[in-house]
Write a protein that holds these residues in place. Structure first.
Motif, PDB file in Angstrom:
ATOM      1  N   TYR A 270       0.835  -1.207   0.000  1.00  6.44           N
ATOM      2  CA  TYR A 270       0.000   0.000   0.000  1.00  6.44           C
ATOM      3  C   TYR A 270       0.868   1.255   0.000  1.00  6.44           C
ATOM      4  O   TYR A 270       0.510   2.269  -0.614  1.00  6.44           O
ATOM      5  CB  TYR A 270      -0.935   0.006   1.208  1.00  6.44           C
ATOM      6  N   ALA A 271       2.017   1.184   0.682  1.00  2.00           N
ATOM      7  CA  ALA A 271       2.930   2.332   0.669  1.00  2.00           C
ATOM      8  C   ALA A 271       3.466   2.564  -0.744  1.00  2.00           C
ATOM      9  O   ALA A 271       3.523   3.706  -1.218  1.00  2.00           O
ATOM     10  CB  ALA A 271       4.078   2.092   1.643  1.00  2.00           C
ATOM     11  N   ARG A 272       3.828   1.508  -1.429  1.00  3.87           N
ATOM     12  CA  ARG A 272       4.338   1.637  -2.800  1.00  3.87           C
ATOM     13  C   ARG A 272       3.284   2.187  -3.746  1.00  3.87           C
ATOM     14  O   ARG A 272       3.619   2.810  -4.764  1.00  3.87           O
ATOM     15  CB  ARG A 272       4.844   0.282  -3.295  1.00  3.87           C
ATOM     16  N   GLU A 273       2.003   1.958  -3.404  1.00  7.71           N
ATOM     17  CA  GLU A 273       0.901   2.490  -4.211  1.00  7.71           C
ATOM     18  C   GLU A 273       0.489   3.893  -3.770  1.00  7.71           C
ATOM     19  O   GLU A 273      -0.438   4.471  -4.319  1.00  7.71           O
ATOM     20  CB  GLU A 273      -0.314   1.565  -4.108  1.00  7.71           C
ATOM     21  N   SER A 274       1.165   4.422  -2.756  1.00  4.68           N
ATOM     22  CA  SER A 274       0.835   5.716  -2.149  1.00  4.68           C
ATOM     23  C   SER A 274      -0.600   5.752  -1.640  1.00  4.68           C
ATOM     24  O   SER A 274      -1.262   6.797  -1.662  1.00  4.68           O
ATOM     25  CB  SER A 274       1.055   6.862  -3.166  1.00  4.68           C
ATOM     26  N   ASN A 275      -1.074   4.623  -1.153  1.00  6.61           N
ATOM     27  CA  ASN A 275      -2.439   4.527  -0.631  1.00  6.61           C
ATOM     28  C   ASN A 275      -2.406   4.846   0.862  1.00  6.61           C
ATOM     29  O   ASN A 275      -2.328   3.952   1.713  1.00  6.61           O
ATOM     30  CB  ASN A 275      -3.007   3.135  -0.888  1.00  6.61           C
ATOM     31  N   VAL A 276      -2.475   6.131   1.167  1.00  7.60           N
ATOM     32  CA  VAL A 276      -2.353   6.599   2.551  1.00  7.60           C
ATOM     33  C   VAL A 276      -3.526   6.116   3.403  1.00  7.60           C
ATOM     34  O   VAL A 276      -3.341   5.685   4.545  1.00  7.60           O
ATOM     35  CB  VAL A 276      -2.265   8.136   2.594  1.00  7.60           C
ATOM     36  N   GLN A 277      -4.726   6.180   2.850  1.00  5.55           N
ATOM     37  CA  GLN A 277      -5.913   5.787   3.610  1.00  5.55           C
ATOM     38  C   GLN A 277      -5.845   4.314   4.030  1.00  5.55           C
ATOM     39  O   GLN A 277      -6.094   3.977   5.194  1.00  5.55           O
ATOM     40  CB  GLN A 277      -7.175   6.029   2.791  1.00  5.55           C
ATOM     41  N   ALA A 278      -5.487   3.436   3.088  1.00  2.89           N
ATOM     42  CA  ALA A 278      -5.412   2.005   3.393  1.00  2.89           C
ATOM     43  C   ALA A 278      -4.320   1.739   4.435  1.00  2.89           C
ATOM     44  O   ALA A 278      -4.511   0.940   5.364  1.00  2.89           O
ATOM     45  CB  ALA A 278      -5.131   1.211   2.126  1.00  2.89           C
ATOM     46  N   LEU A 279      -3.194   2.417   4.283  1.00  6.12           N
ATOM     47  CA  LEU A 279      -2.086   2.208   5.208  1.00  6.12           C
ATOM     48  C   LEU A 279      -2.446   2.708   6.610  1.00  6.12           C
ATOM     49  O   LEU A 279      -2.107   2.075   7.619  1.00  6.12           O
ATOM     50  CB  LEU A 279      -0.841   2.922   4.687  1.00  6.12           C
ATOM     51  N   ASN A 280      -3.168   3.817   6.675  1.00  5.55           N
ATOM     52  CA  ASN A 280      -3.609   4.340   7.965  1.00  5.55           C
ATOM     53  C   ASN A 280      -4.541   3.352   8.665  1.00  5.55           C
ATOM     54  O   ASN A 280      -4.482   3.164   9.885  1.00  5.55           O
ATOM     55  CB  ASN A 280      -4.312   5.683   7.770  1.00  5.55           C
ATOM     56  N   ILE A 281      -5.399   2.702   7.890  1.00 10.21           N
ATOM     57  CA  ILE A 281      -6.309   1.695   8.445  1.00 10.21           C
ATOM     58  C   ILE A 281      -5.517   0.496   8.962  1.00 10.21           C
ATOM     59  O   ILE A 281      -5.803  -0.028  10.043  1.00 10.21           O
ATOM     60  CB  ILE A 281      -7.341   1.270   7.384  1.00 10.21           C
ATOM     61  N   LEU A 282      -4.509   0.065   8.225  1.00 14.47           N
ATOM     62  CA  LEU A 282      -3.680  -1.050   8.686  1.00 14.47           C
ATOM     63  C   LEU A 282      -2.951  -0.685   9.971  1.00 14.47           C
ATOM     64  O   LEU A 282      -2.870  -1.498  10.903  1.00 14.47           O
ATOM     65  CB  LEU A 282      -2.668  -1.443   7.602  1.00 14.47           C
ATOM     66  N   PHE A 283      -2.416   0.532  10.051  1.00 14.38           N
ATOM     67  CA  PHE A 283      -1.737   0.961  11.276  1.00 14.38           C
ATOM     68  C   PHE A 283      -2.713   1.000  12.459  1.00 14.38           C
ATOM     69  O   PHE A 283      -2.344   0.705  13.590  1.00 14.38           O
ATOM     70  CB  PHE A 283      -1.123   2.346  11.078  1.00 14.38           C
ATOM     71  N   THR A 284      -3.965   1.368  12.171  1.00 13.53           N
ATOM     72  CA  THR A 284      -4.974   1.485  13.230  1.00 13.53           C
ATOM     73  C   THR A 284      -5.401   0.113  13.745  1.00 13.53           C
ATOM     74  O   THR A 284      -5.474  -0.113  14.961  1.00 13.53           O
ATOM     75  CB  THR A 284      -6.209   2.243  12.717  1.00 13.53           C
ATOM     76  N   TYR A 285      -5.681  -0.814  12.828  1.00 14.18           N
ATOM     77  CA  TYR A 285      -6.243  -2.113  13.215  1.00 14.18           C
ATOM     78  C   TYR A 285      -5.182  -3.185  13.468  1.00 14.18           C
ATOM     79  O   TYR A 285      -5.481  -4.205  14.088  1.00 14.18           O
ATOM     80  CB  TYR A 285      -7.216  -2.601  12.138  1.00 14.18           C
ATOM     81  N   HIS A 286      -3.972  -2.968  12.988  1.00 10.38           N
ATOM     82  CA  HIS A 286      -2.911  -3.962  13.167  1.00 10.38           C
ATOM     83  C   HIS A 286      -1.639  -3.303  13.682  1.00 10.38           C
ATOM     84  O   HIS A 286      -0.533  -3.699  13.315  1.00 10.38           O
ATOM     85  CB  HIS A 286      -2.646  -4.686  11.836  1.00 10.38           C
TER      86      HIS A 286
END
Length: 246
Positions: A198-214
């Motif tokens: 997700y970082a390589r895709e610059s998908n900030v929203q998805a990465l933020n969700i992963l940091f929140t839930y995992h």
């Protein structure tokens, strides 16, 4: 069965005391996963190992069916099943809560609509404590350990499904955007690898969700993951993901 004459096959099975699982297995495999197909076919199959394999391995084509299938598998791996296996009372059957009467603690009592919510929760807690007391986790049989492994995998997949729903924008949005092929990979993928992608895709929203839930798994690798954002992506775009200075 080969001619898809399932009604006739079931009649023969009942008349001659044959295994009807084969009929329902074929119908299940030929049907898309849905609440209806779970009720009509999967719930009628008795062999536990076969049912759990389907719940763990099969990935439905829509998000609601995916959730329903995982939850159905969880019901068959609960304490009632674990105890029945230990007592050799299961016969290899897929056991749902309430299928086995354990010391006059009928599962149906927990489902009464007339009970107050607080009383119901307390009764559920007491029942689980009673059941837990019946299990010696230091002396589980191989079958019991296999049941626990299946339950752990189902819980993991259900957790990843909830995360995937959030990434897609919530339950309503997930109904339209859910991709079964992607979820099949995502549900068992190393979560750090998912975050890197997700970082390589610059998908900030998805990465933020992963940091929140995992976060427990990911935050220790936060900087290494953020390093994978492309140089063309401004740090201002993912500033929310950076550690804060106190």
């Amino acid at each position: 069965i080969d001619n898809e004459e399932y009604g006739e096959a079931l009649s023969l099975a009942q008349a001659y005391n044959l295994d009807s699982d084969l009929v329902y297995q074929r119908q299940w495999r030929k049907s898309p996963v849905s609440i209806a197909s779970i009720q009509d076919y999967l719930s009628k199959i008795r062999k536990r190992s076969w049912v759990l394999h389907e719940c763990v391995e099969r990935v439905p084509e829509n998000v609601d069916a995916a959730k329903e299938l995982l939850q159905y598998g969880l019901k068959g791996t609960d304490l009632e099943a674990l105890i029945a296996i230990g007592l050799n009372e299961d016969g290899g059957r897929f056991i749902m809560p309430g299928d086995v009467d354990l010391d006059d603690l009928p599962y149906e009592d927990l489902l009464s609509d007339n009970e107050e919510l607080g009383m119901k929760k307390e009764k559920e807690k007491m029942k689980r404590q009673e059941l837990l007391a019946k299990v010696d986790f230091s002396r589980l049989t191989l079958e019991q350990k296999e049941l626990c492994r299946s339950r752990l995998k189902l819980l993991s997949y259900l957790d990843r499904l909830a995360t995937y729903e959030e990434i897609l924008g919530g339950p309503h949005s997930a109904e339209q955007k859910y991709d079964a092929d992607f979820f099949k990979k995502f549900r068992s993928q190393n979560i750090v690898l998912s975050a890197r992608n997700y970082a390589r895709e610059s998908n900030v929203q998805a990465l933020n969700i992963l940091f929140t839930y995992h976060g427990e798994e990911l935050l220790q690798h936060r900087l290494a993951i953020l390093y994978n954002f492309p140089e063309t992506t401004s740090p201002h775009e993912y500033a929310v993901l950076l550690p804060e200075a106190w």
